[in-house]
Every structure is written in C-alpha cells, then in structure tokens.
Write a protein that holds these residues in place. Structure first.
Motif, mmCIF file in Angstrom:
data_model
loop_
_atom_site.group_PDB
_atom_site.id
_atom_site.type_symbol
_atom_site.label_atom_id
_atom_site.label_comp_id
_atom_site.label_asym_id
_atom_site.label_seq_id
_atom_site.Cartn_x
_atom_site.Cartn_y
_atom_site.Cartn_z
ATOM 1 N N GLU A 168 -5.579 2.662 4.421
ATOM 2 C CA GLU A 168 -5.906 0.836 4.296
ATOM 3 C C GLU A 168 -4.452 0.744 5.504
ATOM 4 O O GLU A 168 -4.617 0.018 6.291
ATOM 5 C CB GLU A 168 -5.448 0.477 3.004
ATOM 6 C CG GLU A 168 -5.870 1.389 2.072
ATOM 7 C CD GLU A 168 -6.150 2.048 1.425
ATOM 8 O OE1 GLU A 168 -6.583 2.372 0.399
ATOM 9 O OE2 GLU A 168 -6.115 3.194 1.629
ATOM 10 N N ILE A 173 0.608 -1.302 -0.006
ATOM 11 C CA ILE A 173 -0.274 0.072 -0.051
ATOM 12 C C ILE A 173 0.803 1.156 -0.205
ATOM 13 O O ILE A 173 0.366 2.049 -1.065
ATOM 14 C CB ILE A 173 -1.025 -0.036 1.253
ATOM 15 C CG1 ILE A 173 -2.546 -0.912 1.012
ATOM 16 C CG2 ILE A 173 -1.606 1.133 1.629
ATOM 17 C CD1 ILE A 173 -2.939 -0.876 -0.128
ATOM 18 N N SER A 214 -8.124 -1.130 -2.623
ATOM 19 C CA SER A 214 -8.003 -1.069 -0.644
ATOM 20 C C SER A 214 -9.420 -1.909 -0.375
ATOM 21 O O SER A 214 -9.290 -1.802 1.176
ATOM 22 C CB SER A 214 -8.687 0.596 -0.850
ATOM 23 O OG SER A 214 -8.654 1.242 -1.471
#
Length: 523
Positions: free
Chosen positions: A455, A83, A388
């Motif tokens: 996230e 991420i 996500s």
C-alpha cells in the motif's frame, strides 16, 4: 475532546472508527479490494525503538516516554501514516514527548535540545496529512515531539478591537467554547477543526470555513509570539503595517522549522445570526466552473462556495446522473442574507444552473448531506485503508484561464497512473474548496484497490505522479495542506531559488543547531 480518547493510529476519536464489519462492507464497494481488514494493533504489544535519551531532572515533569505517548506522536494522519501504524511500523517514534505548560518550559526544552543535539518536532494536534510531524532526518542523537496541548487558553479579549490573545495549543472546539460567552468567534473551521490547534493552523497556513474572502488563517492574524532557539520573537500588534517585510509572514507556514508559535493575537468576528444556503445542479462541469467564476468575481463573498464534480457529488450523495453540484452559503451577524443568496442564485441560473427547491427558513438537505459526508470522510478513509484500498487527496490552485485544462489533465493523467500502479481503473474526483476572483482551489480524491503489503509503495507512486502533473501544469503543490515532508519534492521545484537562499539563511540564523523539525521546508 477531553472526555473522548483520540485514536493513536488513525483519524480523530477512537470511538468513531468503523468496526470490522463496516470496513468489509465499505471495501466491497471498491472493485478488486481485499476481503479482510488489517487488524488494529494493541499499543501495549508494539515494538517501539529503545529510548535513547532521558531528560534532565528539571524537565522530567513535562516529558513522557510512555508507549502510548510515543506511538501516538510518531506520525500524522496521512494515508501512509495510517498504513504504517496499522502494520506496527513505528521506527520513527520520538524518544520523548514534551508537554510544557508554560512558555518558559518551551524555552527550556529548546535550550536543552540545542545543547544535546536532540531534534524537536512541533506536533500541534498531529492531524498533518503531509508528513509534517514525522522525524525522517536520522542524524540527531534523539527526537522529542513537542505537544503544546497544555497551552490552550484564551488569555485576553479586546472587545473594542474585536480580537483575542490565544495560546497556540488551543484545539478548535475549546477555543470557540472560550469565545462564545463573549458573543465572538474566530470562525475558522478546517476539516480537522476538532483535532487541530491554533498553532498548527498558523504554522501550516491552514484553510478554513470561508470559501471566499477569508480563506486562510493568515487573514485573522494581528501578531504572533514565537519561541526560537535564539530568542522570543513577538511582533507588534497592529491592524496593518507597511514597515518592511512582515515578521509574521516569516513564521506563518514555517511548519515549526524556524520557531515554535506559542501565542497569537487573532481577529475575531461577531457570531453569525443570519444564515442561508442553497444547492445548484449543473449538467456540465465546465459550465458549472463558469458559474463559480462569476460568483467569485461578483463581490458577493459567499461563506460557502463548493463545486462538486459528478464523481464527488455522487460520492457525497447530493447529485446523480452525472450532474455537478454547487453548494452556496451566506451568513451575517447583522443583517438578513436571503437577498444576497437570491443574487447568487440568479448568477447561477444565468450560467445554466438549476437550484434545488428549498422552502424559506428550512434546512438545505443537500448541503447538510454534503457537510455530514465531509466530516465523516476521514473515518471512511481509515476504514478503506484497513481494506488496503489506496486513497489519496491533494489540493492545488491555479488561475481561471487554466482551470478547465487542469481539471481534465489531472483526472486523465492520474487515472492512467492509477491504472498502471494498481491494475484497476480507480476513480479520480474533484471539488473546489475555495475560490478567488482570479482562480479556484481544486481538491482531488483518488480511490483504487491496493495490494496487501504494498500500500505505501503504491501510494507513494501516485503521490509523486500527482506532484509531477501539477508542476507541469504550473499549479501549486498545495493550497492548504502545507508542505511537510511528503510535498517537499514539489515545493523545492516551485520555490524560487533566491527565496530559497533567504529561507536557508533564516533557518541558519534562527536555528543554528538545526534541531527544529529537520527536513521540513529545507534539508
């Protein structure tokens, strides 16, 4: 992998990453997931931190500060790493990437680093999923990522003793390619096999192919050669010894905090010629656990003994209707194995299992389906991360008497946490990756919709809760993923304090300048 480009931001080979359309289709399977994938940044456009140090002239040929090298060596492959990379957050990027081609160059890098207050983070092949290769200490003058990929040779084979001296930078496929002409194999196949090194396996006590008997890389070690800041430590090559605490055990699992493993003598095996497998379905997961315990305690030692709970079995496409699936496999280099598989299936039937019909000599379709899903899963994880979706996997181990409670407690308690963090039910699935006569190693997978931009924070809360639940249940914080930095809170609570004192003393003695992988195992 020499002809394929590695992904700098995610798992494995760049050309295996799912395209945008497939990311969207996969994300649509998760309720309340976002509708558009995070774009993959162009490395050339990344804002990397300024390089804080230049190497001395003697080391310049093995050092690189190229943006591609620094970006690809910033993180491992945990969800939070992926991420942050997708968001272009490369704040912890190393200043230099060192690729020594000799052990002397490893020594020279450590000597220079100790003299100039430069942290050295051993990289392996970067497949850590626990923050094992990310510098977070923020107290050194600069950071070097140490990549041993040029030290990748099988240097010597002892055919009589069936062992080999292997350099630590050898990737799994390259290692096996060099052993194959000799009819030998290490036969250690973690999920990261294609993208991890022998040194990484040893430094993290990796779990491999065998679900019973030879479960960890430790089981194949004859001796280690380790470069430390105070000298080279080479243990005597022996099949076994009772001469005090094992010097190899000090460095196995040390995650680069005590030294850099450069070579190892490893026990090998003849390549298997006889294989057989079968899949057994169970209507009740707890009945299936009893069957697996019987298998683990039978002395039949199957190479594969993977129990998939209903959610995991459905996800892998090997069972339906809330059934659990037990995948069994046996192998031998010398004798047929059909009789041993038949004994295992008799045990499974006696404990309520129903074997799927497979004609003798034909592939086990369910096992092949599971294996394909198993190898593909990291790429699917990356695709869901781009949507996500929160995905976390963690593994543990406990004794059989506590296994049913642990399974139910982790699933129910973590489901509550997932609902609180994400606002959605999510899923918590489980499989047994390895089994012992006295207990299993459950491996949990969490999938839930996340919120764009939150996230990492959401993942951190779920990870922290998982460690807390495991601690309360008296289970280990990790079975084979290692400690790294993400599991440090759980490890600190699990580790006995007298042992912690000894580990700190070893760190101070072997790494007096505190440059080796700061923050791993110890502050």
């Amino acid at each position: 992998m020499s002809s394929r480009s590695r992904s700098w931001w995610g798992w494995g080979a760049a050309d295996e990453a799912l395209p945008d359309a497939e990311c969207v289709a996969l994300g649509a399977l998760v309720s309340d997931a976002v509708q558009t994938p995070l774009p993959v940044p162009d490395v050339a456009a990344l804002a990397l931190p300024k390089v804080r140090i230049e190497p001395p002239r003697a080391l310049a040929p093995v050092m690189s500060a190229a943006p591609e090298d620094r970006a690809s060596h910033t993180y491992g492959k945990a969800y939070r790493d992926v991420i942050r990379a997708l968001n272009g957050d490369l704040a912890p990027a190393p200043d230099q990437v060192a690729r020594p081609s000799t052990e002397q160059e490893v020594i020279d890098v450590l000597d220079w680093a100790a003299d100039t207050d430069v942290a050295v983070v051993p990289y392996g092949a970067g497949s850590s999923v626990v923050g094992g290769v990310e510098y977070r200490a923020d107290r050194h003058r600069a950071v070097v990522s140490l990549d041993l990929s040029s030290l990748d040779q099988v240097l010597e084979i002892d055919r009589v003793s069936r062992a080999a001296r292997i350099q630590a930078g050898a990737l799994g496929p390259g290692l096996e390619t060099q052993l194959r002409p000799h009819g030998l194999t290490l036969r250690h196949f973690p999920q990261s096999f294609e993208f991890s090194t022998l040194g990484g396996w040893l430094a993290t006590r990796a779990g491999g192919h065998y679900a019973t008997l030879y479960t960890h890389i430790d089981d194949f070690v004859e001796s280690l050669r380790v470069v430390t800041p105070v000298g080279v430590n080479e243990s005597l090559r022996l099949p076994g010894s009772g001469a005090g605490p094992s010097p190899d055990r000090l460095f196995l699992g040390s995650e680069g905090a005590l030294g850099v493993i450069t070579e190892a003598w490893m026990r090998l095996q003849e390549r298997p010629r006889h294989k057989a497998s079968a899949t057994v379905l169970f209507d009740d997961v707890h009945v299936a656990m009893d069957a697996v315990r019987a298998v683990a305690q039978s002395g039949l030692h199957p190479a594969n003994c993977r129990l998939l709970d209903p959610g995991e079995a459905a996800l892998a496409g090997v069972a339906r209707d809330s059934q659990s699936a037990l995948i069994l496999g046996v192998e031998s280099a010398h004798v047929p194995v059909d009789g041993r598989l038949a004994e295992l299936l008799t045990l499974a039937r006696d404990h309520g299992g129903t074997p799927l019909p497979t004609a003798p000599g034909t592939p086990n379709a369910a096992a092949d389906t599971w294996r394909s899903a198993f190898l593909r899963m990291p790429y699917l994880r990356d695709a869901l991360a781009r949507m996500s979706v929160i995905i976390e996997t963690f593994e543990t181990a406990c004794t059989w008497d506590r296994a049913p409670q642990l399974y139910e407690s982790v699933r129910s308690q973590l489901a509550d946490v997932v609902r609180e963090v994400t606002g959605a039910a999510g899923t918590v699935n489980c499989r047994f990756t390895h089994v012992y006569p006295d207990g299993p190693a459950p491996y949990f997978t969490v999938i839930a919709p996340g919120r764009r931009g939150e996230e990492v924070a959401m993942w951190d809360r779920i990870k922290s809760a998982a460690m807390e639940i495991l601690h309360d249940l008296g289970a280990t914080v990790t079975h084979h993923h290692a400690v790294g930095r993400d599991h440090r809170p759980g490890y600190d609570r699990q580790r006995p304090e007298p042992f912690a004192l000894a580990l700190r003393a070893a760190k101070a003695a072997l790494d007096p300048a505190g440059i080796l992988n700061p923050g791993v195992l110890l502050d």
